[in-house]
Design a protein around this motif. Structure first.
Motif, mmCIF file in Angstrom:
data_model
loop_
_atom_site.group_PDB
_atom_site.id
_atom_site.type_symbol
_atom_site.label_atom_id
_atom_site.label_comp_id
_atom_site.label_asym_id
_atom_site.label_seq_id
_atom_site.Cartn_x
_atom_site.Cartn_y
_atom_site.Cartn_z
ATOM 1 N N THR A 14 0.526 -0.819 -0.010
ATOM 2 C CA THR A 14 0.330 -0.017 -0.270
ATOM 3 C C THR A 14 0.922 1.593 0.067
ATOM 4 O O THR A 14 2.116 1.176 0.639
ATOM 5 C CB THR A 14 -1.022 0.068 0.907
ATOM 6 O OG1 THR A 14 0.330 0.421 2.766
ATOM 7 C CG2 THR A 14 -1.374 -1.076 1.424
ATOM 8 N N ASP A 39 -2.856 1.948 -4.471
ATOM 9 C CA ASP A 39 -3.084 3.591 -4.109
ATOM 10 C C ASP A 39 -4.023 4.436 -4.420
ATOM 11 O O ASP A 39 -4.763 4.189 -5.358
ATOM 12 C CB ASP A 39 -1.187 4.105 -4.347
ATOM 13 C CG ASP A 39 -0.433 5.081 -3.703
ATOM 14 O OD1 ASP A 39 -1.704 6.136 -3.476
ATOM 15 O OD2 ASP A 39 0.260 4.974 -3.193
ATOM 16 N N LEU A 64 -6.644 1.848 -4.683
ATOM 17 C CA LEU A 64 -6.863 2.058 -3.533
ATOM 18 C C LEU A 64 -7.080 2.669 -2.669
ATOM 19 O O LEU A 64 -5.766 3.599 -1.861
ATOM 20 C CB LEU A 64 -5.929 0.533 -2.373
ATOM 21 C CG LEU A 64 -5.866 0.274 -1.339
ATOM 22 C CD1 LEU A 64 -7.002 -0.585 -0.334
ATOM 23 C CD2 LEU A 64 -4.816 -0.934 -0.843
ATOM 24 N N ASP A 65 -7.971 2.844 -1.598
ATOM 25 C CA ASP A 65 -8.210 3.866 -0.647
ATOM 26 C C ASP A 65 -8.463 3.325 0.466
ATOM 27 O O ASP A 65 -8.793 2.571 1.306
ATOM 28 C CB ASP A 65 -9.637 4.882 -0.493
ATOM 29 C CG ASP A 65 -9.797 6.003 0.527
ATOM 30 O OD1 ASP A 65 -9.130 5.951 1.515
ATOM 31 O OD2 ASP A 65 -10.476 6.411 0.438
ATOM 32 N N VAL A 66 -6.821 3.378 1.400
ATOM 33 C CA VAL A 66 -6.780 2.224 3.276
ATOM 34 C C VAL A 66 -7.728 2.881 3.550
ATOM 35 O O VAL A 66 -8.270 1.706 4.943
ATOM 36 C CB VAL A 66 -5.062 2.317 3.565
ATOM 37 C CG1 VAL A 66 -4.530 2.159 2.165
ATOM 38 C CG2 VAL A 66 -5.013 3.682 3.624
ATOM 39 N N THR A 67 -8.558 4.156 3.867
ATOM 40 C CA THR A 67 -9.430 4.022 5.025
ATOM 41 C C THR A 67 -10.964 3.548 4.190
ATOM 42 O O THR A 67 -12.255 3.603 5.346
ATOM 43 C CB THR A 67 -9.247 5.439 4.580
ATOM 44 O OG1 THR A 67 -10.076 6.589 3.574
ATOM 45 C CG2 THR A 67 -8.254 6.354 5.045
ATOM 46 N N TRP A 72 -11.032 -1.849 0.245
ATOM 47 C CA TRP A 72 -9.401 -2.709 0.736
ATOM 48 C C TRP A 72 -10.588 -4.246 0.071
ATOM 49 O O TRP A 72 -9.857 -5.623 -0.446
ATOM 50 C CB TRP A 72 -9.774 -2.734 1.568
ATOM 51 C CG TRP A 72 -8.940 -2.565 2.672
ATOM 52 C CD1 TRP A 72 -8.767 -0.839 3.458
ATOM 53 C CD2 TRP A 72 -6.763 -2.914 2.229
ATOM 54 N NE1 TRP A 72 -7.606 -0.696 3.775
ATOM 55 C CE2 TRP A 72 -6.109 -1.721 2.976
ATOM 56 C CE3 TRP A 72 -6.299 -4.125 2.160
ATOM 57 C CZ2 TRP A 72 -5.235 -2.668 3.445
ATOM 58 C CZ3 TRP A 72 -5.087 -3.736 1.537
ATOM 59 C CH2 TRP A 72 -3.937 -2.916 2.491
ATOM 60 N N ASN A 91 1.688 -3.072 4.517
ATOM 61 C CA ASN A 91 1.024 -1.744 5.138
ATOM 62 C C ASN A 91 2.106 -0.109 5.057
ATOM 63 O O ASN A 91 2.602 -0.208 6.152
ATOM 64 C CB ASN A 91 0.155 -2.430 6.219
ATOM 65 C CG ASN A 91 -1.129 -2.802 6.416
ATOM 66 O OD1 ASN A 91 -2.216 -2.421 5.190
ATOM 67 N ND2 ASN A 91 -1.146 -3.759 6.990
ATOM 68 N N GLY A 119 -6.002 2.918 8.372
ATOM 69 C CA GLY A 119 -5.950 2.290 7.226
ATOM 70 C C GLY A 119 -4.901 0.745 7.577
ATOM 71 O O GLY A 119 -5.383 -0.105 6.123
ATOM 72 N N THR A 120 -4.032 1.166 8.303
ATOM 73 C CA THR A 120 -3.193 -0.297 8.669
ATOM 74 C C THR A 120 -4.024 -1.384 9.045
ATOM 75 O O THR A 120 -4.235 -2.316 8.347
ATOM 76 C CB THR A 120 -2.355 -0.190 9.554
ATOM 77 O OG1 THR A 120 -1.031 0.932 9.211
ATOM 78 C CG2 THR A 120 -1.219 -1.039 10.015
ATOM 79 N N GLY A 123 -6.120 -3.480 6.839
ATOM 80 C CA GLY A 123 -5.223 -3.609 6.087
ATOM 81 C C GLY A 123 -4.584 -5.363 6.671
ATOM 82 O O GLY A 123 -4.781 -5.963 5.976
ATOM 83 N N ASN A 145 3.607 -4.339 8.871
ATOM 84 C CA ASN A 145 3.200 -2.678 9.138
ATOM 85 C C ASN A 145 4.238 -1.877 8.822
ATOM 86 O O ASN A 145 5.562 -2.103 9.972
ATOM 87 C CB ASN A 145 2.398 -2.784 10.084
ATOM 88 C CG ASN A 145 1.124 -3.243 10.347
ATOM 89 O OD1 ASN A 145 0.539 -3.563 9.438
ATOM 90 N ND2 ASN A 145 0.449 -4.310 11.325
#
Length: 267
Positions: A14, A39, A64-67, A72, A91, A119-120, A123, A145
């Motif tokens: 990510t 990303d 990818l919007d990790v929030t 996801w 992550n 976000g993590t 993930g 991470n």
């Protein structure tokens, strides 16, 4: 085959479009892994994936919007479809917004919490679901991470960023415990990168000067070097090599650990 050979592994990184993430994706590909970059920076991410393919790697990009939980789920689905599975999740996506505590903006704090902590966490959630028995990949794997030396030191101007990265450290250890207890077969570790002159690292130096903490960005960087026993800033390769190590069989009995990659700054 060396113990850090990742031939046949499938990885998702990510925040892999640029900076540390791009370097980590490149290092994983160089070690033999197929790599997907996730990303929000689509143009940059596609260019980075293209450069890896031109160098001979099996590399792809997924938005990818990790929030976002749904983002996801879709990114992992597309990753497993593109490279046939998922063995390694890095992550790395994160944001840093400098501020004195007396002047903090709640919106900035929420943004860092959402990207860095939520976000993590998402993930790890989707990594577990894909890698555990019965998941889309289902063969176990490794999650790395990306925390920060900011989780281990007290440096002015980055209190809330430091708090989010400390949260990643705790998240990592609990996730490793859950994976082991529930038989997921997924190792979970983190690294604490030192200050690296990427776009984010350079902006931090500028911010610290603008906050009045140092007379110039150069003085801020020199202060970091002065606190670092090895006497230099970190380089992208330093962080990328640590990720490859933790993703590899060389670290097969390591989980729930935090690896400082900071030249001794946080000791």
């Amino acid at each position: 085959m060396s113990s850090d050979d990742l031939t046949g592994r499938r990885a998702l990184v990510t925040g892999g479009a640029r900076g540390l993430g791009a370097g980590m994706a490149e290092a994983l590909a160089r070690a033999g892994a197929a790599v997907v970059i996730g990303d929000v920076l689509q143009d940059e991410g596609e260019k980075t994936a293209l450069a890896l393919r031109e160098a001979g790697a099996d590399a792809h990009f997924v938005p990818l919007d990790v929030t976002d939980d749904d983002s996801w789920a879709e990114a992992v689905r597309r990753t497993t479809g593109a490279i046939g599975g998922l063995d390694v999740l890095v992550n790395n996506a994160g944001v840093e917004i400098s501020s004195l505590i007396a002047d903090l903006d709640p919106a900035d704090v929420r943004r860092m919490l959402e990207v860095n902590v939520l976000g993590t966490s998402l993930g790890v959630k989707h990594g577990f679901r894909a890698m555990r028995p019965g998941g889309a990949a289902g063969q176990g794997g490794a999650i790395v991470n990306i925390a920060s030396v900011a989780a281990t030191i007290a440096f002015p101007g980055i209190a809330l960023y430091s708090a989010t990265k400390s949260g990643i450290d705790r998240l990592t250890r609990v996730a490793a415990a859950e994976s082991g207890k529930l038989g997921y077969g997924v190792r979970v570790n983190c690294i604490y990168p030192g200050l690296t002159p990427t776009t984010m690292g350079n902006q931090l130096a500028v911010d610290c000067a603008e906050l009045g903490l140092f007379p110039s960005p150069e003085a801020a960087a020199e202060a970091v070097v002065g606190l670092t026993p090895q006497g230099r800033l970190g380089q992208v390769d330093d962080m990328a090599d640590a990720v490859v190590f933790l993703a590899s069989d060389a670290a097969k009995f390591i989980t729930g650990a935090g690896l400082p990659v900071d030249g001794g700054m946080g000791m």
